[in-house]
Design an enzyme around this catalytic site. Structure first.
Site, PDB file in Angstrom:
ATOM      1  N   CYS A 169     -25.713 -11.460 -22.304  1.00  0.00           N
ATOM      2  CA  CYS A 169     -25.623 -12.760 -21.635  1.00  0.00           C
ATOM      3  C   CYS A 169     -26.672 -12.921 -20.537  1.00  0.00           C
ATOM      4  O   CYS A 169     -26.778 -13.975 -19.928  1.00  0.00           O
ATOM      5  CB  CYS A 169     -24.223 -12.987 -21.064  1.00  0.00           C
ATOM      6  SG  CYS A 169     -23.868 -11.960 -19.624  1.00  0.00           S
ATOM      7  N   GLY A 205       0.792  -1.228   0.000  1.00  0.00           N
ATOM      8  CA  GLY A 205       0.000   0.000   0.000  1.00  0.00           C
ATOM      9  C   GLY A 205       0.823   1.275   0.000  1.00  0.00           C
ATOM     10  O   GLY A 205       0.283   2.356  -0.240  1.00  0.00           O
ATOM     11  N   CYS A 265     -18.281 -11.911 -20.676  1.00  0.00           N
ATOM     12  CA  CYS A 265     -19.640 -11.932 -21.205  1.00  0.00           C
ATOM     13  C   CYS A 265     -19.719 -12.946 -22.358  1.00  0.00           C
ATOM     14  O   CYS A 265     -20.648 -13.758 -22.432  1.00  0.00           O
ATOM     15  CB  CYS A 265     -20.019 -10.534 -21.691  1.00  0.00           C
ATOM     16  SG  CYS A 265     -21.703 -10.374 -22.303  1.00  0.00           S
ATOM     17  N   CYS A 319     -27.573  -7.871 -18.284  1.00  0.00           N
ATOM     18  CA  CYS A 319     -26.797  -7.703 -19.513  1.00  0.00           C
ATOM     19  C   CYS A 319     -27.654  -8.098 -20.714  1.00  0.00           C
ATOM     20  O   CYS A 319     -28.263  -9.171 -20.738  1.00  0.00           O
ATOM     21  CB  CYS A 319     -25.542  -8.564 -19.466  1.00  0.00           C
ATOM     22  SG  CYS A 319     -24.613  -8.518 -21.023  1.00  0.00           S
ATOM     23  N   CYS A 374     -22.553  -6.170 -19.853  1.00  0.00           N
ATOM     24  CA  CYS A 374     -21.346  -6.460 -19.063  1.00  0.00           C
ATOM     25  C   CYS A 374     -20.226  -5.537 -19.518  1.00  0.00           C
ATOM     26  O   CYS A 374     -20.013  -5.359 -20.726  1.00  0.00           O
ATOM     27  CB  CYS A 374     -20.884  -7.896 -19.300  1.00  0.00           C
ATOM     28  SG  CYS A 374     -21.925  -9.126 -18.528  1.00  0.00           S
TER      29      CYS A 374
END
Ligand code: ADP
Ligand code: MG
Lengths: 284, 287
Positions: free
Chosen positions: B250, B37, B277, B247, B271
């Site tokens: 899909c 980090g 997808c 979506c 998507c």
């Protein structure tokens, strides 16, 4: 036989001195009230404060008075840890019973102290508040710094503090920049008290406010000092402020303490000619 | 390319970066892995793409990639985005690596805006192109103060901004770059991914490397590291969700969907991860 255990004062300032510039054998002797200046003629060094000592107990307020340039801010900055004084020692008793030697602390330790144990109320609210954020947010700043992570608890604590400092709760979510001067000072007080510090420093807390507004804020401060049992140091050039808030006070001139006593007595019957002059001018 | 041993191994230069630059960036990556980090400064080089167009991510990838690697590059979740295509072409040409759009085949995934929906595994590396690495930029401008805040883990100002957001808007309004605490210590910006992708970073089995070219910073989330979105105890972290959205290709309602306005009004959803997808559609078709 009673055994009295001495209680350490909440705030102790011992032999505090700060010079801007180098000092040698003569610098101290050739400055101060006798020399009529805090600026050393030969070297240009300013002995802003020297040989300043006082104690403040919990529940007590001490006033610091003196003309502009007499060293009041230097003393306050040394207590706050904003400057590392040339000499002397400042200690604070934390709420948990431990002792903080402010004059030996690192900047990070000072910051933690200022979150939890020591608060400053500035003359200019912009120095103590972020005017762009809300009253509640300014208090949240202190609380989150102390580890508060519960939103509802932060809201509740902020509301409690604002209620105590007489800020209408319907203003809690307004940016402080939209508040009047007196209201900003009340928010500053609420923020200063957020983590129940043991010491609070008030630097000209009502200077710049209209007299009627100032009176209300002074009343509030007085009530808060009594209620929270804080050790307070109040800097003001205004004797009515010192008279209303403090039990004892020190008078500073050219960087030195020229008189130290009970506020009532000192104002009634000042001993030092400089104090007499200050009091005389204030009473005129 | 998946172990520290690989990272300290000798590397020849490639067509985009000389050996010295590769070494310098690997050193920054190793530091970043050692201090999860923490934003490690590095000497950002001129790249054949403009700073702010993935030059940070590209440098990280170029310091890692070799001819044995299989590389997937996405932009907005799409392997065929113009940026993705350009960056991929550059990487392949310079390194001799092969390309894929299948997450499971890849050794390195370089991305802008998304984390692939299909989970990555131990040994793979996710490289994120970061436009602005400083999570505290919105609450503090002064560089030295920013350094101090990170050094002392003093994140009160960020908490205040989260408080203010909630008070003023009644909810979390920040969409991308949600601030997260890595390994309980440093706060990072998860730019540029949406909140949707943030939970995937928590204890992820793979290494995630963030490269910011303009700001010259690299930071890392090593495998199995905690990544906690900054949020109040009593305010749950929420990801984007539109009730009823599916979506149009899909039929998915459990992936990150982006909307496009429909000519006849309203909007349709799809998507954002196009290869995922496509794989779903094939799966459905096969059933
Ligand atoms: N940063 C500084 N550098 C040099 N001299 C200073 C500095 N700050 C204050 N002084 C001088 O120190 C003396 C005391 O100042 P100060 O403590 O601010 O007094 P007060 O608050 O009573 O007005 C003054 O002569 C002032 O000019
Ligand atoms: Mg002053």
């Amino acid at each position: 036989m009673t055994n009295i255990t001495p209680v350490a004062p909440t705030l102790a300032v011992v032999g505090l001195g700060h010079a801007y510039g180098g000092i040698d054998d003569t610098t101290i002797a050739e400055t101060g009230p006798a020399a009529g200046t805090s600026k050393h003629a030969r070297t240009g060094t300013v002995v802003a404060a020297w040989d300043v000592s006082f104690d403040v107990a919990g529940g007590e307020a001490l006033g610091v008075i003196g003309e502009s340039g007499s060293g009041k801010s230097t003393v306050m900055k040394s207590i706050a840890g904003d400057i590392m004084p040339t000499t002397g020692r400042v200690t604070l008793q934390r709420g948990d019973g431990t002792t903080a030697v402010i004059t030996e602390m690192s900047p990070a330790e000072i910051r933690a102290l200022r979150v939890n144990d020591l608060s400053i109320v500035h003359q200019n609210p912009a120095d103590g508040l972020d005017l762009r954020i809300t009253a509640g947010g300014n208090i949240a700043d202190r609380l989150t710094a102390a580890g508060w992570r519960n939103f509802a608890a932060i809201r509740e604590r902020a509301a409690e503090l604002l209620t105590r400092t007489e800020v209408p709760l319907d203003r809690m979510d307004d940016p402080v920049g939209s508040f009047s001067g007196g209201m900003r000072q009340r928010v500053q007080l609420a923020k200063a008290l957020a983590n129940t510090p043991s010491v609070v420093l008030l630097d000209e807390p009502t200077t710049g406010l209209d007299a009627s507004i100032a009176a209300g804020v002074l009343d509030l401060i007085r009530g808060l000092l009594d209620e929270f049992g804080l050790a307070a140091v109040v800097v003001s050039h205004d004797f009515s402020v010192i008279e209303m808030l403090t039990q004892r006070c020190v008078v500073m001139q050219h960087g030195r303490v020229v008189e130290h006593g009970l506020t009532d007595q000192l104002l009634e019957d000042p001993a030092h000619p400089y104090s007499q002059r200050l009091v005389g001018a204030a009473r005129a | 390319m998946s172990t520290v041993r690989d990272l300290v191994a000798t590397r020849r230069d490639n067509a985009v970066m000389d050996a010295g630059a590769v070494r310098a960036i690997r050193r920054a990556i190793l530091t970043a892995i050692a201090v999860p980090g923490y934003q490690v400064p590095f000497g950002s080089r001129e790249m054949p793409v403009a700073r702010g167009w993935g030059s940070g991510g590209l440098q990280v990838t170029m310091a890692l990639v070799g001819s044995a690697d299989v590389v997937k590059v996405i932009d907005q979740g799409d392997d065929e985005g113009v940026n993705a295509v350009n960056l991929r072409r550059l990487i392949l040409r310079a390194s001799g690596a092969t390309e894929t759009d299948d997450v499971s085949e890849s050794t390195i995934v370089q991305t802008r805006h998304r984390i692939p929906e299909a989970g990555m595994v131990d040994g793979q590396i996710l490289v994120l192109q970061v436009p602005e690495p400083e999570p505290l930029r919105g609450v503090e401008r002064d560089t030295r103060e920013l350094e101090r805040m990170h050094a002392e883990a003093d994140y009160a100002k960020m908490w205040v901004s989260l408080y203010e957001d909630r008070v003023r808007n009644g909810m979390i309004t920040r969409t991308t770059g949600y601030p997260c605490v890595v390994a309980g210590r440093y706060v990072i910006s998860t730019t540029p991914i949406p909140r949707w992708d943030v939970p995937a970073l928590h204890r992820a089995p793979y290494l995630a490397l963030f490269g910011a070219g303009r700001a010259k910073r690299i930071y890392a989330i090593p495998p199995d590291t905690t990544v906690e979105p900054m949020t109040f105890e009593d305010v749950p972290f929420e990801v984007e969700f539109t009730p009823g959205a599916r979506c149009r290709h899909c039929g998915s309602d459990d992936s990150y969907l982006v909307s496009t306005p429909r000519e006849e009004g309203g909007e349709t959803w799809a998507c954002s991860d196009t290869s995922w997808c496509r794989a779903r559609r094939h799966q459905r078709g096969a059933q």
